[in-house]
Design a protein around this motif. Structure first.
Motif, PDB file in Angstrom:
ATOM      1  N   ASN A 170       0.819  -1.210   0.000  1.00 32.41           N
ATOM      2  CA  ASN A 170       0.000   0.000   0.000  1.00 32.41           C
ATOM      3  C   ASN A 170       0.861   1.272   0.000  1.00 32.41           C
ATOM      4  O   ASN A 170       0.556   2.253   0.677  1.00 32.41           O
ATOM      5  N   PHE A 171       1.962   1.213  -0.760  1.00 28.64           N
ATOM      6  CA  PHE A 171       2.851   2.359  -0.863  1.00 28.64           C
ATOM      7  C   PHE A 171       2.247   3.431  -1.762  1.00 28.64           C
ATOM      8  O   PHE A 171       1.560   3.132  -2.741  1.00 28.64           O
ATOM      9  N   THR A 172       2.552   4.675  -1.444  1.00 26.98           N
ATOM     10  CA  THR A 172       2.197   5.810  -2.290  1.00 26.98           C
ATOM     11  C   THR A 172       3.440   6.201  -3.067  1.00 26.98           C
ATOM     12  O   THR A 172       4.493   6.446  -2.470  1.00 26.98           O
ATOM     13  N   LEU A 173       3.325   6.245  -4.389  1.00 29.70           N
ATOM     14  CA  LEU A 173       4.446   6.637  -5.236  1.00 29.70           C
ATOM     15  C   LEU A 173       4.287   8.086  -5.671  1.00 29.70           C
ATOM     16  O   LEU A 173       3.171   8.559  -5.904  1.00 29.70           O
ATOM     17  N   ILE A 174       5.415   8.763  -5.767  1.00 32.63           N
ATOM     18  CA  ILE A 174       5.478  10.126  -6.291  1.00 32.63           C
ATOM     19  C   ILE A 174       6.554  10.125  -7.367  1.00 32.63           C
ATOM     20  O   ILE A 174       7.616   9.514  -7.200  1.00 32.63           O
ATOM     21  N   ASP A 175       6.292  10.829  -8.459  1.00 32.84           N
ATOM     22  CA  ASP A 175       7.289  10.923  -9.519  1.00 32.84           C
ATOM     23  C   ASP A 175       8.593  11.472  -8.977  1.00 32.84           C
ATOM     24  O   ASP A 175       8.596  12.379  -8.131  1.00 32.84           O
TER      25      ASP A 175
END
Length: 171
Positions: free
Chosen positions: A104-109
């Motif tokens: 459930n990781f949140t990715l950011i560019d």
């Protein structure tokens, strides 16, 4: 997210102890993003460049991905408790699991590289590969071979020039 720019070595005294417990090395090829736990590596200064050195075994999905990309991100949980996620990403393969979704990781560019960062971690290094080297088994002392390489599953060492480093904080 608020970005706080860092000199690559500014928080090394916090990153290195975190590395002992595991940090995340993230790769991207096409639409696939994978992360793995690493506990071997560190910051160096090579060819007048700040460099993060990461060790990846041939057997890892990350190694297969690194053959098709020239960049990676390092994501360091400084204060967030990600022990379960570090354990999962260190024992499960990206061939079999979507570790980003499972954790459930949140990715950011990334700001410079095309590989995203894991927003759940506070400290980040964006890296472009400037050198890679397969370990030479004949140069490894027997005691280390017996402890870490009884199955001949050696590492490839990736030198990633640190092209950006920062801490992120909430909204």
């Amino acid at each position: 997210m608020k970005y706080i720019d860092l000199d690559y070595s500014e928080k090394a005294s916090e990153m290195l102890p975190a590395l002992e417990n595991g940090i995340f090395m993230t790769t991207k090829v096409g639409d696939k993003v994978n992360t793995m736990t690493i506990a071997w590596g560190g910051i160096n200064f090579v060819w007048n460049k700040p460099v993060f050195v990461a060790y990846v075994r041939y057997s890892r999905d990350t190694y297969e991905m690194m053959k098709n990309t020239e960049e990676f991100t390092i994501n360091v949980p400084l204060h967030n408790d990600l022990k379960n996620e570090l354990a999962f990403c260190g024992t499960k393969s990206g061939r079999d699991y979507d570790k980003i979704r499972e954790c459930n990781f949140t990715l950011i560019d990334g700001r410079i590289v095309n590989t995203p960062i894991i927003a759940d971690c506070e400290m980040h290094y964006e890296c472009k590969v400037i050198y890679k080297q397969a370990m030479e088994p004949n140069n490894i002392p027997e005691s280390i071979l017996q402890r870490y390489y009884t199955n001949n599953n050696f590492h490839v060492i990736f030198y990633g020039e640190i092209v950006d480093s920062y801490i992120i904080k909430g909204e």
